[in-house]
Design a protein around this motif. Structure first.
Motif, PDB file in Angstrom:
ATOM      1  N   GLU A  54       0.835  -1.206   0.000  1.00 40.71           N
ATOM      2  CA  GLU A  54       0.000   0.000   0.000  1.00 40.71           C
ATOM      3  C   GLU A  54       0.873   1.260   0.000  1.00 40.71           C
ATOM      4  O   GLU A  54       0.554   2.263  -0.650  1.00 40.71           O
ATOM      5  CB  GLU A  54      -0.906  -0.023   1.236  1.00 40.71           C
ATOM      6  CG  GLU A  54      -1.864   1.148   1.354  1.00 40.71           C
ATOM      7  CD  GLU A  54      -3.016   1.056   0.356  1.00 40.71           C
ATOM      8  OE1 GLU A  54      -3.377  -0.056  -0.014  1.00 40.71           O
ATOM      9  OE2 GLU A  54      -3.524   2.124  -0.049  1.00 40.71           O
ATOM     10  N   ALA A  55       1.982   1.183   0.733  1.00 42.41           N
ATOM     11  CA  ALA A  55       2.827   2.367   0.871  1.00 42.41           C
ATOM     12  C   ALA A  55       3.707   2.601  -0.356  1.00 42.41           C
ATOM     13  O   ALA A  55       4.018   3.758  -0.686  1.00 42.41           O
ATOM     14  CB  ALA A  55       3.702   2.231   2.121  1.00 42.41           C
ATOM     15  N   ALA A  56       4.097   1.537  -1.038  1.00 43.96           N
ATOM     16  CA  ALA A  56       5.078   1.665  -2.118  1.00 43.96           C
ATOM     17  C   ALA A  56       4.655   2.646  -3.206  1.00 43.96           C
ATOM     18  O   ALA A  56       5.424   3.571  -3.538  1.00 43.96           O
ATOM     19  CB  ALA A  56       5.378   0.288  -2.699  1.00 43.96           C
ATOM     20  N   PRO A  57       3.433   2.528  -3.820  1.00 45.22           N
ATOM     21  CA  PRO A  57       3.090   3.469  -4.897  1.00 45.22           C
ATOM     22  C   PRO A  57       2.864   4.894  -4.412  1.00 45.22           C
ATOM     23  O   PRO A  57       2.853   5.835  -5.213  1.00 45.22           O
ATOM     24  CB  PRO A  57       1.797   2.866  -5.477  1.00 45.22           C
ATOM     25  CG  PRO A  57       1.251   2.009  -4.409  1.00 45.22           C
ATOM     26  CD  PRO A  57       2.408   1.512  -3.617  1.00 45.22           C
ATOM     27  N   VAL A  82      -5.776  -3.128 -22.031  1.00 44.09           N
ATOM     28  CA  VAL A  82      -6.420  -1.845 -21.680  1.00 44.09           C
ATOM     29  C   VAL A  82      -5.772  -1.203 -20.448  1.00 44.09           C
ATOM     30  O   VAL A  82      -6.335  -0.275 -19.860  1.00 44.09           O
ATOM     31  CB  VAL A  82      -7.931  -2.058 -21.434  1.00 44.09           C
ATOM     32  CG1 VAL A  82      -8.616  -2.512 -22.706  1.00 44.09           C
ATOM     33  CG2 VAL A  82      -8.181  -3.050 -20.306  1.00 44.09           C
ATOM     34  N   PHE A  83      -4.604  -1.733 -20.025  1.00 41.91           N
ATOM     35  CA  PHE A  83      -3.859  -1.170 -18.893  1.00 41.91           C
ATOM     36  C   PHE A  83      -4.668  -1.163 -17.591  1.00 41.91           C
ATOM     37  O   PHE A  83      -4.581  -0.228 -16.813  1.00 41.91           O
ATOM     38  CB  PHE A  83      -3.349   0.243 -19.221  1.00 41.91           C
ATOM     39  CG  PHE A  83      -2.400   0.283 -20.378  1.00 41.91           C
ATOM     40  CD1 PHE A  83      -1.081  -0.131 -20.235  1.00 41.91           C
ATOM     41  CD2 PHE A  83      -2.828   0.704 -21.625  1.00 41.91           C
ATOM     42  CE1 PHE A  83      -0.213  -0.106 -21.306  1.00 41.91           C
ATOM     43  CE2 PHE A  83      -1.966   0.726 -22.704  1.00 41.91           C
ATOM     44  CZ  PHE A  83      -0.651   0.313 -22.559  1.00 41.91           C
ATOM     45  N   ARG A  84      -5.469  -2.210 -17.388  1.00 39.69           N
ATOM     46  CA  ARG A  84      -6.204  -2.338 -16.113  1.00 39.69           C
ATOM     47  C   ARG A  84      -5.468  -3.352 -15.238  1.00 39.69           C
ATOM     48  O   ARG A  84      -5.835  -4.526 -15.163  1.00 39.69           O
ATOM     49  CB  ARG A  84      -7.643  -2.778 -16.381  1.00 39.69           C
ATOM     50  CG  ARG A  84      -8.528  -1.684 -16.941  1.00 39.69           C
ATOM     51  CD  ARG A  84      -8.761  -0.546 -15.942  1.00 39.69           C
ATOM     52  NE  ARG A  84      -9.294  -1.032 -14.674  1.00 39.69           N
ATOM     53  CZ  ARG A  84     -10.599  -1.208 -14.443  1.00 39.69           C
ATOM     54  NH1 ARG A  84     -11.472  -0.939 -15.402  1.00 39.69           N
ATOM     55  NH2 ARG A  84     -11.012  -1.633 -13.269  1.00 39.69           N
ATOM     56  N   PRO A 124       0.377   4.884  -9.749  1.00 42.32           N
ATOM     57  CA  PRO A 124      -0.581   4.010  -9.043  1.00 42.32           C
ATOM     58  C   PRO A 124      -1.474   3.199  -9.985  1.00 42.32           C
ATOM     59  O   PRO A 124      -1.979   2.153  -9.604  1.00 42.32           O
ATOM     60  CB  PRO A 124      -1.409   4.997  -8.213  1.00 42.32           C
ATOM     61  CG  PRO A 124      -0.571   6.215  -8.089  1.00 42.32           C
ATOM     62  CD  PRO A 124       0.241   6.292  -9.347  1.00 42.32           C
ATOM     63  N   LEU A 125      -1.653   3.687 -11.233  1.00 45.53           N
ATOM     64  CA  LEU A 125      -2.471   2.922 -12.180  1.00 45.53           C
ATOM     65  C   LEU A 125      -1.720   1.683 -12.672  1.00 45.53           C
ATOM     66  O   LEU A 125      -2.328   0.653 -12.972  1.00 45.53           O
ATOM     67  CB  LEU A 125      -2.848   3.801 -13.378  1.00 45.53           C
ATOM     68  CG  LEU A 125      -3.810   4.953 -13.070  1.00 45.53           C
ATOM     69  CD1 LEU A 125      -4.047   5.782 -14.338  1.00 45.53           C
ATOM     70  CD2 LEU A 125      -5.131   4.428 -12.524  1.00 45.53           C
ATOM     71  N   MET A 126      -0.390   1.787 -12.783  1.00 44.84           N
ATOM     72  CA  MET A 126       0.413   0.641 -13.217  1.00 44.84           C
ATOM     73  C   MET A 126       0.801  -0.261 -12.042  1.00 44.84           C
ATOM     74  O   MET A 126       1.101  -1.440 -12.228  1.00 44.84           O
ATOM     75  CB  MET A 126       1.698   1.143 -13.902  1.00 44.84           C
ATOM     76  CG  MET A 126       1.465   1.885 -15.197  1.00 44.84           C
ATOM     77  SD  MET A 126       0.810   0.811 -16.505  1.00 44.84           S
ATOM     78  CE  MET A 126      -0.898   1.369 -16.538  1.00 44.84           C
ATOM     79  N   PHE A 127       0.799   0.301 -10.833  1.00 41.75           N
ATOM     80  CA  PHE A 127       1.133  -0.456  -9.625  1.00 41.75           C
ATOM     81  C   PHE A 127       0.075  -0.151  -8.566  1.00 41.75           C
ATOM     82  O   PHE A 127       0.333   0.538  -7.591  1.00 41.75           O
ATOM     83  CB  PHE A 127       2.539  -0.070  -9.130  1.00 41.75           C
ATOM     84  CG  PHE A 127       3.094  -1.004  -8.096  1.00 41.75           C
ATOM     85  CD1 PHE A 127       3.627  -2.235  -8.452  1.00 41.75           C
ATOM     86  CD2 PHE A 127       3.082  -0.660  -6.747  1.00 41.75           C
ATOM     87  CE1 PHE A 127       4.135  -3.094  -7.497  1.00 41.75           C
ATOM     88  CE2 PHE A 127       3.590  -1.513  -5.785  1.00 41.75           C
ATOM     89  CZ  PHE A 127       4.118  -2.724  -6.159  1.00 41.75           C
TER      90      PHE A 127
END
Length: 283
Positions: free
Chosen positions: A51-54, A244-246, A62-65
């Protein structure tokens, strides 16, 4: 003079045995509780770091991780809305069909090759040659021959399941004590009865070990088959999410795959514990 031992009264001996058994139960309960607490603590630390990393690492999108809270929201939405279930049922149906076909063929051929020397020598070059080919490598060939439909995927899963079940059944049949067959022969058992009513039941722990190993392999093959061409299924969902990068949706698909594989594995462990309690007694 040597001291003579005084016999312990039966009631006192029974009470002592109860205390020993109760102490053992308390010790095992304490070990299980400690193991559970350590496991939960490790999971909590992992989720906090994720949770803290991105949020803390510069340059992380945050969308990629996505953090676990975002994944949990997508998981809940897809589960409640029913978006995930067609993919789950499609994958589960393919796995069950392929597993049933591959396991049945593996057990049958394992019994035949384990019990008959001529059959073993006849089939060894072909079976061992085919076994050395990674199942992922034949995905393109299966698509060319069988198309993009469910048949190709079921055949691929059956192919992946067949070999571990066959090998384990073969080893189990080879390890059956000869005294079992001699005893059955003296009572008039014919060759088929020796194979399927004597050797196969005696080899069942090996057979179940092969089935358990094949369970995890069937999900690996499922994903490879669905990535190559499908309109539904968890493998398709993962592939579509990538396009779709989800990433959150991709992780949800992975979580459902892991849950299905875990439940299937636990099913075999429970079955083994019920049917052969001595097999997992010390594990």
């Amino acid at each position: 003079m040597s001291e003579q031992s005084i016999p312990m009264p039966n009631a006192q001996r029974a009470d002592l045995e109860r205390q020993v058994i109760q102490a053992r139960k308390d010790r095992l309960r304490g070990e299980r509780r400690s193991r559970l607490m350590l496991g939960l603590a490790g999971l909590l630390v992992f989720l906090l770091l994720w949770e803290a990393a991105p949020r803390l690492i510069p340059g992380v999108n945050p969308l990629m991780f996505p953090p676990p809270t975002a994944v949990a929201h997508t998981f809940w939405t897809m589960t409640v809305d029913g978006e995930i279930w067609p993919h789950v049922w499609a994958s589960l149906g393919r796995v069950l069909a392929g597993f049933a076909i591959g396991a049945s063929a593996g057990i049958l051929l394992g019994v035949l090759t384990g019990a008959g020397i001529k059959m073993r020598h006849f089939s060894d070059p072909v079976l061992h040659g085919l076994r050395s080919i990674p199942v992922i490598a034949i995905v393109p060939l299966a698509i060319v021959w069988l198309g993009l439909g469910d048949i190709a995927k079921i055949v691929l899963i059956a192919w992946g399941v067949f070999f571990p079940v066959w090998v384990n059944t073969f080893i189990g049949i080879q390890n059956v004590p000869e005294s079992y067959q001699r005893s059955a022969s003296t009572m008039g058992a014919n060759r088929l009865q020796l194979m399927f009513l004597v050797s196969l039941p005696a080899a069942l722990p090996f057979v179940f070990a092969g089935l358990r190993q094949a369970t995890s392999l069937s999900f690996v093959v499922l994903v490879a088959a669905e990535l190559a061409g499908a309109e539904q299924g968890l493998g398709f969902l993962i592939s579509y999410s990538h396009l779709v990068f989800r990433i959150d949706m991709m992780i949800v698909g992975l979580l459902y795959l892991g849950a299905l594989g875990f439940l299937a594995d636990q099913f075999f462990v429970t079955l083994l514990r019920k049917l052969f309690p001595w097999y997992l007694g010390n594990r």
